[in-house]
Scaffold this active site. Structure first.
Site, PDB file in Angstrom:
ATOM      1  N   ARG A  89       0.913  -0.436 -12.355  1.00  0.00           N
ATOM      2  CA  ARG A  89       0.030   0.682 -12.047  1.00  0.00           C
ATOM      3  C   ARG A  89       0.492   1.360 -10.753  1.00  0.00           C
ATOM      4  O   ARG A  89       1.150   0.749  -9.902  1.00  0.00           O
ATOM      5  CB  ARG A  89      -1.419   0.228 -11.925  1.00  0.00           C
ATOM      6  N   CYS A 106       7.427   4.359   0.336  1.00  0.00           N
ATOM      7  CA  CYS A 106       6.051   3.868   0.493  1.00  0.00           C
ATOM      8  C   CYS A 106       5.852   3.288   1.892  1.00  0.00           C
ATOM      9  O   CYS A 106       6.683   2.501   2.380  1.00  0.00           O
ATOM     10  CB  CYS A 106       5.753   2.802  -0.561  1.00  0.00           C
ATOM     11  N   CYS A 125       1.158   5.509  -1.692  1.00  0.00           N
ATOM     12  CA  CYS A 125       2.266   6.474  -1.740  1.00  0.00           C
ATOM     13  C   CYS A 125       2.213   7.410  -2.945  1.00  0.00           C
ATOM     14  O   CYS A 125       2.980   8.360  -3.016  1.00  0.00           O
ATOM     15  CB  CYS A 125       3.606   5.743  -1.713  1.00  0.00           C
ATOM     16  N   THR A 163       2.285  -7.996  -7.332  1.00  0.00           N
ATOM     17  CA  THR A 163       1.064  -7.182  -7.299  1.00  0.00           C
ATOM     18  C   THR A 163       0.892  -6.332  -8.553  1.00  0.00           C
ATOM     19  O   THR A 163      -0.179  -5.757  -8.773  1.00  0.00           O
ATOM     20  CB  THR A 163       1.089  -6.231  -6.086  1.00  0.00           C
ATOM     21  N   ASP A 212      31.361  38.932  -8.189  1.00  0.00           N
ATOM     22  CA  ASP A 212      30.253  39.578  -7.489  1.00  0.00           C
ATOM     23  C   ASP A 212      30.748  40.211  -6.188  1.00  0.00           C
ATOM     24  O   ASP A 212      31.475  39.572  -5.396  1.00  0.00           O
ATOM     25  CB  ASP A 212      29.170  38.536  -7.187  1.00  0.00           C
ATOM     26  N   CYS A 224       5.840   1.744  -6.718  1.00  0.00           N
ATOM     27  CA  CYS A 224       5.822   2.644  -5.559  1.00  0.00           C
ATOM     28  C   CYS A 224       7.056   3.536  -5.562  1.00  0.00           C
ATOM     29  O   CYS A 224       8.034   3.279  -6.254  1.00  0.00           O
ATOM     30  CB  CYS A 224       5.821   1.842  -4.251  1.00  0.00           C
ATOM     31  N   CYS A 242       0.783   2.933  -7.108  1.00  0.00           N
ATOM     32  CA  CYS A 242       0.311   2.609  -5.757  1.00  0.00           C
ATOM     33  C   CYS A 242      -0.664   3.691  -5.287  1.00  0.00           C
ATOM     34  O   CYS A 242      -0.416   4.883  -5.460  1.00  0.00           O
ATOM     35  CB  CYS A 242       1.506   2.517  -4.817  1.00  0.00           C
TER      36      CYS A 242
END
Length: 491
Positions: A63, A38, A68, A30, A441, A34, A65
């Site tokens: 590119r 996702c 998500c 695709t 401390d 993601c 998603c």
């Protein structure tokens, strides 16, 4: 982690949100990348490849998603837990150094050549400094597009793009939508009322669990009057930023921190978000930290009672160093009083229509000319403060996200009046060293004795060796065993 294919595939199939930001999943069929959690059906293992950063995915032609939104996942905790050149470079890029000073400026701050910096970043993150800065600009652009009515031309330059054409091309390439389509899509899905004009409202994600008590309790209880306040369930403070100033409101929620930013210049958005995330330690991996601390049978009950404690940090390391000196050997209330006087005398006034904030904390340059005799402090502490301010103002001492922790410690220890406690508290809360430790401390020693841990500094340090590299988080758990305002959300 992205090189361990089998482990990454298991995380994706289980939709484990703990790994969001650790690595990114790119799907070959695709061309989409993601986050591990996702919600879509996981792709076949042979169609998955893994990258260490969103910038590496974008550089490889994938590119983001739309389900998500991997570009909005928490940052990798690795870069805040390391002190090497790559981690320092990532922190400086997140603070906008490449956008303001370019790659040569980044390299100069690190003490390396540009070629060395690019080679090291490519080896570990799969992307060079320009690609990492570009990915950050794309995320800033998306925030401005979706949360403000700014014209697209103003969004482009506010996000750090040099031209509108580059802005348009980058948004289309990264999000597969034109800027106008992104804004229309966000408007369709918005059910809440429109945002207040001039205010940017967004969510800051984090890895669960997160215990807000000591985090916001510490910031509120030690807040400097006029610079910080707790109002209507939110911590609010003024911000000194490269292009102007701002006011931020941060409120804890079960799955995010609600953030409201009012900026005099929208170009500061990326830097403001980065500094707020840093202050709240939102990129930490609480599961890894707590799992190791639970191995100590005396710490385990504290971790089990309230897991997910973070280290409250600061938005300005120089500011915190000054406040650490003002807080030497005095109560929290006295430290606030001293800092408040300094702010009223030397801070820049600001307007706050929504609350009671009045000033920016004074920069080192503004404090360089202060009259030591005007300080209601012991003479030795006046010398400590003025020496620190002079070193910060002339650049001899640099405290910023790219600081070398060991070098900064050595420089601080060389200043008059800087003992181990002051050096380590600055390393913990200003420089962000997750292994900073405060065995001297008083609160630490009292808590250690109550738990049956060694209470002398040497013995406690020896016992704490097993807590490394998370001793700063152990300090938070030990402090939290005391009933002090810093450990509780204000009423």
């Amino acid at each position: 982690m992205h090189t361990d294919t089998e482990r990454c595939v298991r995380a994706v199939r289980s939709k484990d949100a703990r790994f969001d930001g650790w690595f990114f999943t790119a799907v070959l069929t695709t061309r989409i990348y993601c986050r591990p959690s996702c919600p879509v059906v996981p792709p076949k293992a042979e169609n998955m490849v893994f990258y260490p950063s969103a910038a590496a995915c974008q550089q490889a032609g994938f590119r983001a998603c739309k389900r998500c939104r991997p570009d909005t996942s928490p940052g990798s905790p690795e870069w805040n837990a390391r002190a090497d050149a790559v981690a320092r470079a990532v922190r400086l890029i997140q603070d906008g150094v490449v956008d303001r000073e370019g790659v040569p400026g980044l390299a100069a701050r690190l003490g390396y050549s540009t070629r060395q910096v690019e080679r090291q970043l490519l080896a570990e993150l799969g992307a060079g400094p320009l690609a990492l800065a570009r990915a950050q600009r794309a995320q800033t652009a998306r925030l401005l597009i979706e949360t403000t009515p700014l014209p697209m031309a103003e969004v482009a330059f506010a996000a750090g793009f040099s031209s509108i054409r580059t802005f348009n091309d980058t948004v289309r390439e990264v999000f597969a939508l034109a800027p106008g389509e992104l804004r229309a899509r966000a408007a369709r899905g918005r059910s809440a009322p429109a945002a207040t004009p001039g205010v940017i409202a967004l969510r800051l994600p984090y890895r669960a669990p997160l215990e807000p008590g000591n985090l916001f309790g510490h910031l509120a209880a030690t807040g400097v009057p006029g610079v910080e306040e707790w109002r209507d369930g939110a911590y609010r403070r003024t911000l000194s930023l490269p292009y102007g100033h701002g006011i931020v409101s941060l409120a804890p929620h079960p799955d995010h921190i609600a953030c409201r930013l009012s900026l005099t210049d929208p170009r500061d958005l990326t830097i403001a978000i980065s500094r707020c995330r840093w202050m709240l330690d939102l990129d930490a991996d609480p599961v890894a930290v707590d799992d190791q601390l639970r191995d100590d049978p005396l710490l385990a009950p504290l971790v089990g009672k309230a897991p997910g404690r973070r280290v409250p940090r600061t938005v300005d390391a120089a500011e915190f160093a000054v406040r650490a000196v003002l807080g030497q050997q005095v109560s929290t209330a006295a430290a606030r009083t001293h800092a408040g006087r300094l702010v009223r005398a030397h801070g820049v006034p600001v307007e706050d229509p929504e609350g009671g904030l009045t000033h920016l904390f004074p920069a080192p340059d503004a404090l360089a000319s202060l009259d030591p005799e005007a300080l209601a402090l012991p003479r030795s502490r006046r010398t400590t403060l003025t020496t620190l301010v002079a070193a910060l103002a002339d650049g001899t001492l640099k405290l910023d996200p790219g600081s070398d922790w060991d070098r900064a410690r050595a420089q601080l220890a060389a200043l008059p009046g800087f003992g181990p406690w002051t050096v380590e508290v600055i390393a913990m809360r200003a420089l962000g060293d997750p292994d900073a430790f405060l065995p001297t401390d008083l609160g630490m020693r009292r808590a250690a004795a109550a738990l049956g841990l060694p209470s002398t500094p040497a013995a406690l340090t020896a016992r704490a060796a097993a807590w490394r590299p998370w001793r700063a988080y152990a300090v938070q758990y030990l402090w939290a065993s005391d009933d002090h305002p810093i450990n509780h959300l204000p009423a």
